[in-house]
Motif scaffolding. Structure first.
Motif, PDB file in Angstrom:
ATOM      1  N   HIS A 218       0.933  -1.151  -0.019  1.00 18.90           N
ATOM      2  CA  HIS A 218       0.003   0.299   0.103  1.00 18.90           C
ATOM      3  C   HIS A 218       0.756   1.358  -0.229  1.00 18.90           C
ATOM      4  CE1 HIS A 218      -3.251  -2.701   0.787  1.00 18.90           C
ATOM      5  NE2 HIS A 218      -2.617  -3.221   1.917  1.00 18.90           N
ATOM      6  N   LYS A 219       2.179   1.292  -0.231  1.00 21.41           N
ATOM      7  CA  LYS A 219       3.099   2.032  -0.409  1.00 21.41           C
ATOM      8  C   LYS A 219       3.227   2.921   1.037  1.00 21.41           C
ATOM      9  CE  LYS A 219       4.033   2.579  -5.047  1.00 21.41           C
ATOM     10  NZ  LYS A 219       5.010   1.687  -4.942  1.00 21.41           N
ATOM     11  N   LYS A 220       3.066   2.107   2.108  1.00 20.73           N
ATOM     12  CA  LYS A 220       3.157   2.711   3.398  1.00 20.73           C
ATOM     13  C   LYS A 220       4.362   3.113   3.830  1.00 20.73           C
ATOM     14  CE  LYS A 220       1.628   0.564   7.403  1.00 20.73           C
ATOM     15  NZ  LYS A 220       1.220   0.964   8.607  1.00 20.73           N
ATOM     16  N   VAL A 221       4.673   4.327   4.419  1.00 23.48           N
ATOM     17  CA  VAL A 221       5.974   4.644   4.967  1.00 23.48           C
ATOM     18  C   VAL A 221       6.093   4.781   6.445  1.00 23.48           C
ATOM     19  CG1 VAL A 221       6.543   5.859   2.691  1.00 23.48           C
ATOM     20  CG2 VAL A 221       5.582   7.110   4.426  1.00 23.48           C
ATOM     21  N   ASP A 222       4.948   4.442   7.161  1.00 19.76           N
ATOM     22  CA  ASP A 222       5.092   4.753   8.669  1.00 19.76           C
ATOM     23  C   ASP A 222       4.424   3.429   9.277  1.00 19.76           C
ATOM     24  OD1 ASP A 222       2.121   5.075   7.610  1.00 19.76           O
ATOM     25  OD2 ASP A 222       1.883   6.422   9.362  1.00 19.76           O
ATOM     26  N   ASP A 223       4.518   3.587  10.448  1.00 13.64           N
ATOM     27  CA  ASP A 223       3.936   2.366  11.524  1.00 13.64           C
ATOM     28  C   ASP A 223       4.135   2.711  12.889  1.00 13.64           C
ATOM     29  OD1 ASP A 223       3.174  -0.327  12.028  1.00 13.64           O
ATOM     30  OD2 ASP A 223       4.617  -1.040  10.656  1.00 13.64           O
ATOM     31  N   SER A 224       3.350   1.811  13.598  1.00 21.21           N
ATOM     32  CA  SER A 224       3.292   2.328  14.973  1.00 21.21           C
ATOM     33  C   SER A 224       4.431   2.010  15.706  1.00 21.21           C
ATOM     34  CB  SER A 224       2.003   1.589  15.672  1.00 21.21           C
ATOM     35  OG  SER A 224       2.142   0.069  15.091  1.00 21.21           O
ATOM     36  N   PRO A 225       4.741   2.665  16.902  1.00 18.01           N
ATOM     37  CA  PRO A 225       6.152   2.449  17.507  1.00 18.01           C
ATOM     38  C   PRO A 225       6.296   1.175  18.316  1.00 18.01           C
ATOM     39  CG  PRO A 225       5.030   4.178  18.582  1.00 18.01           C
ATOM     40  CD  PRO A 225       3.978   3.849  17.289  1.00 18.01           C
ATOM     41  N   TYR A 226       7.333   0.277  18.406  1.00 15.59           N
ATOM     42  CA  TYR A 226       7.650  -0.693  19.262  1.00 15.59           C
ATOM     43  C   TYR A 226       7.654  -0.103  20.432  1.00 15.59           C
ATOM     44  CZ  TYR A 226       9.251  -3.874  15.691  1.00 15.59           C
ATOM     45  OH  TYR A 226       9.074  -4.877  14.658  1.00 15.59           O
ATOM     46  N   GLY A 227       6.976  -0.921  21.436  1.00 15.17           N
ATOM     47  CA  GLY A 227       6.925  -0.336  22.768  1.00 15.17           C
ATOM     48  C   GLY A 227       5.698   0.464  23.304  1.00 15.17           C
ATOM     49  N   GLY A 228       4.883   0.680  22.203  1.00 10.06           N
ATOM     50  CA  GLY A 228       3.600   1.384  22.101  1.00 10.06           C
ATOM     51  C   GLY A 228       3.797   2.738  22.454  1.00 10.06           C
ATOM     52  N   GLY A 229       2.761   3.365  22.493  1.00  7.70           N
ATOM     53  CA  GLY A 229       2.613   4.910  22.578  1.00  7.70           C
ATOM     54  C   GLY A 229       1.928   5.534  21.156  1.00  7.70           C
ATOM     55  N   ALA A 230       1.510   6.809  21.289  1.00  2.78           N
ATOM     56  CA  ALA A 230       0.685   7.354  20.555  1.00  2.78           C
ATOM     57  C   ALA A 230       1.566   7.681  19.064  1.00  2.78           C
ATOM     58  CB  ALA A 230      -0.003   8.694  20.881  1.00  2.78           C
ATOM     59  N   GLY A 231       0.976   7.981  18.114  1.00  2.00           N
ATOM     60  CA  GLY A 231       1.341   8.389  16.800  1.00  2.00           C
ATOM     61  C   GLY A 231       2.308   7.533  16.121  1.00  2.00           C
TER      62      GLY A 231
END
Ligand code: JEW
Length: 228
Positions: free
Chosen positions: A46-59
């Protein structure tokens, strides 16, 4: 000079660089600016360039693969000076602009999420912040660097170098400027500027520069005194 700007928002860069002094420097081939949308290099379906952070958290966090793939396809990228725009970088100032203006090839990465995967940092020589305020991404910061560097390239300002330095040359702020008319409503041009006495004018301008710097930028004045 070649400047490659890596961004997810090429439309934030294009109109700005084609105006005014930067636009003319490009037409006159004093600089080549290439805007690279690194989303095109994402190997995600899907041409994604971002992902959720390891260890959790917002953004979301910018992933390493699209950035490194985009970098590696730039001819000469290994020899280029690679700059990461980030609020965690060294505060940008004229001294850095002068150093960058000596380079043949700059690559500037603009992020646009809560952060970079830390492994991205290993591919960059220098991290720059343009100041202590919050932005939505690195594009405006990159444009600030591009603008300030291009005007320092020899012969980019028609004004053979006299305007190159402006306020930061001797570390004082500029003195007040006036032009015609000599009187506008109740505001008059200071008499000394119309006197033709060049020694007096020089003295007045120096005093005004000092007064203005002391009032507005005591931090710059302290540095000025030390250097003097
Ligand atoms: C800059 C690149 C990429 C800011 C300044 N601000 C901010 C901020 C952002 C994300 C997380 C935390 C703080 C936004 N942002 C950037 C901001 C450069 C990015 C995302 C930036 N210079 N450069 N003052």
């Amino acid at each position: 000079m070649i400047i490659d700007v890596l961004t997810l928002f090429p439309d934030m860069i294009h109109p700005v660089i084609h105006q005014s002094i930067i636009g003319r420097a490009i037409l006159e081939e004093k600089v080549e600016i290439r805007v690279i949308d690194y989303r095109e290099y994402s190997e995600n379906k899907h041409k994604k360039v971002d992902d959720s952070p390891y260890g959790g958290g917002a953004g979301m966090v910018l992933t390493v693969q699209p950035v490194v793939s985009a970098l590696e396809q730039i001819p000469g990228y290994q020899e280029a000076t690679k700059i990461l725009m980030t609020p965690q970088g060294v505060p940008y100032a004229q001294k850095t602009a002068h150093k960058l203006a000596l380079k043949k090839h700059l690559i500037i990465l603009c992020g646009h999420y809560e952060g970079y995967d830390e492994r991205i940092r290993d591919y960059f020589d220098l991290e720059i912040s343009i100041g202590d305020y919050v932005l939505t991404g690195g594009e405006l910061s990159a444009l600030v660097v591009v603008d300030s560097v291009i005007r320092l390239i020899p012969n980019v300002l028609n004004n053979a170098g006299s305007a190159v330095e402006d306020s930061f040359s001797d570390g004082l702020l500029e003195y007040p400027h006036y032009t015609r008319p000599p009187e506008f409503r109740n505001q008059k041009v200071p008499e000394v500027l119309r006197s033709g006495n060049h020694e007096k004018i020089k003295q007045w301008r120096y005093e005004q520069s000092l007064k203005r710097t002391i009032e507005r930028r005591p931090d710059l004045y302290k540095v000025y005194l030390k250097k003097k």
